[in-house]
Design a protein around this motif. Structure first.
Motif, short mmCIF file in Angstrom:
data_model
loop_
_atom_site.label_atom_id
_atom_site.label_comp_id
_atom_site.label_asym_id
_atom_site.label_seq_id
_atom_site.Cartn_x
_atom_site.Cartn_y
_atom_site.Cartn_z
N SER A 48 20.55 72.90 55.30
CA SER A 48 19.75 73.94 55.95
C SER A 48 20.04 74.08 57.45
CB SER A 48 18.26 73.64 55.73
OG SER A 48 17.98 72.32 56.12
N MET A 49 21.00 73.29 57.96
CA MET A 49 21.33 73.36 59.39
C MET A 49 22.85 73.40 59.59
SD MET A 49 18.57 70.62 60.92
CE MET A 49 18.73 71.16 62.62
N PRO A 206 13.77 72.15 58.10
CA PRO A 206 15.17 71.72 58.01
C PRO A 206 15.41 70.31 58.58
CG PRO A 206 15.03 73.98 58.79
CD PRO A 206 13.63 73.43 58.82
N SER A 277 14.32 72.40 64.52
CA SER A 277 15.27 72.71 63.46
C SER A 277 15.10 74.10 62.87
CB SER A 277 15.17 71.65 62.37
OG SER A 277 13.84 71.56 61.89
N GLY A 278 13.87 74.50 62.55
CA GLY A 278 13.65 75.80 61.92
C GLY A 278 14.04 76.95 62.84
N TYR A 280 16.45 76.77 65.02
CA TYR A 280 17.92 76.75 64.96
C TYR A 280 18.42 77.40 63.68
CZ TYR A 280 22.58 74.59 64.40
OH TYR A 280 23.93 74.37 64.21
N SER A 281 17.82 77.02 62.55
CA SER A 281 18.30 77.52 61.26
C SER A 281 18.14 79.03 61.14
CB SER A 281 17.56 76.83 60.12
OG SER A 281 17.82 75.45 60.17
N LYS A 284 20.98 80.57 63.10
CA LYS A 284 22.25 80.35 62.42
C LYS A 284 22.38 81.26 61.20
CE LYS A 284 25.07 77.45 63.71
NZ LYS A 284 26.09 77.70 64.77
N ALA A 285 21.31 81.37 60.44
CA ALA A 285 21.35 82.19 59.22
C ALA A 285 21.63 83.65 59.59
CB ALA A 285 20.03 82.08 58.46
N TYR A 316 19.68 71.84 69.06
CA TYR A 316 20.88 71.67 68.23
C TYR A 316 21.98 72.62 68.68
CZ TYR A 316 17.26 69.31 65.64
OH TYR A 316 16.22 68.47 65.31
#
Ligand code: PBG
Ligand code: ZN
Length: 327
Positions: A48-49, A206, A277-278, A280-281, A284-285, A316
């Motif tokens: 997820s990352m 994530p 994390s979320g 970042y994800s 990225k997505a 990240y």
């Protein structure tokens, strides 16, 4: 004459815009999180990352060199232990994974600042941040007994070479407990970066894949803060300052910019924001789908954290941002 004031005058060239820019992001502001796993030559991407890996200690050292060469001043270490148990042994054992990683990084890159995240959720069999009452399925971590484990964890991290201890478990009295323990063990000059205002957030999803720390039952709402509360953040901050925190953190960052601002106004300590994390994800997505311009979105977001009052940003995106800044 209409209008006298034309704010656009100061936006007419990139040189002028540079001259009047109020907030400038630099590599000095960045801290890069790393996940250490047992083994050799392991680099396992977190599903997820994208771009984030679980790394064995040898790979962590390679990564630390790269981070240092990019001009990023520090990393924060998380660990995924071989075994998990009720006493979170992997967290406080002198041969724990974070301890090994910290020692190896300090040996290879002595000038890189190593921050150790101090919590137990990666190390307990149930994934909560401390001891639970036998039979408790809600996850109401027992505060004071948990502090005993956290004291041992902080001291062993400092002993392994960690330069900064970052208590992240949201236990009451956490900062004071580890300050006293560190001092008694001789680590008078090891600063504490307290996750002072840490919210019970869905944005950690994530990370829990990366750190394999999802609670097996219940949730963290009896210890992490309620997302509706901002004044309560000021109470948490006041307590942590009184208990001896050297730096304060707000986490997550994006949905809590108002809290970053208030914390900055309310204290004279350095403030860190954790771009979790979320956050970042999601970027990225969208970037991988071609829906947004990743570089511009990341740089705008990181600059905005700084504008909101954070002196440091755990992210990240740190390596990418450093590359873009160095270009
Ligand atoms: C451990 C810890 C968490 C994060 C940092 N330290 C997760 C949690 O509370 O479950 C989250 C970091 C991220 O989402 O990037 N207590
Ligand atoms: Zn935890």
């Amino acid at each position: 004459m209409f209008p006298i004031h034309r704010p656009r005058r100061l936006r007419t060239s990139s040189q002028l815009r540079r001259m009047v820019r109020e907030t400038v992001l630099t590599t000095n502001d960045l801290i890069y999180p790393l996940f250490a796993v047992p083994g050799q030559a392991i680099a396992k991407e977190v599903k997820s990352m994208p771009g984030v890996y679980q790394l064995s200690v040898d790979k962590i050292v390679e990564e630390a060199k790269e981070v240092y060469d990019l001009g990023i001043p520090g990393i924060i270490l998380f660990g995924i232990p071989e075994d998990k148990d009720a006493d979170a042994t992997g967290a406080w054992h002198d041969c724990g994974i974070v301890q090994k990683a910290a020692t190896a990084v300090k040996e290879a890159v002595p000038d890189l600042v190593v921050i150790a995240d101090t919590c137990l959720c990666e190390y307990t069999s149930h994934g909560h941040c401390g001891y639970l009452q036998v039979g408790d399925l809600s996850g109401r971590v027992l505060n004071d007994p948990t502090l005993e484990l956290l004291k041992k964890t902080a001291v062993s991290q400092a002993k392994a070479g960690a330069d900064i201890i970052a208590p992240s478990g949201m236990m009451d009295g956490f900062v004071q407990a580890i300050r006293v323990a560190l001092d008694e063990a001789g680590y008078l000059d090891t600063p504490i970066l307290s996750y002072a205002a840490k919210y019970a957030s869905a944005y950690y999803g994530p990370f829990r894949d990366a750190a394999e720390s999802t609670p097996q039952f219940g949730d963290r709402r009896t210890y992490q803060m309620d997302p509706g509360n901002a004044r309560e953040a000021l109470k948490e901050i006041a307590l942590d300052i009184a208990e001896g925190a050297d730096m304060l953190m707000v986490k997550p960052a994006l949905a809590y910019m108002d809290v970053i601002w208030r914390v900055k106004e309310a204290s004279n300590l350095p403030v860190a924001a954790y771009n979790v994390s979320g956050e970042y994800s999601m970027v990225k997505a969208a970037a991988l789908n071609g829906w947004i311009d990743e570089e511009r979105v990341v740089m705008e977001t990181l600059t905005s954290f700084k504008r909101a009052g954070s002196d440091l940003i755990l992210t990240y995106h740190a390596k990418d941002a450093a590359r873009w800044l160095n270009d």
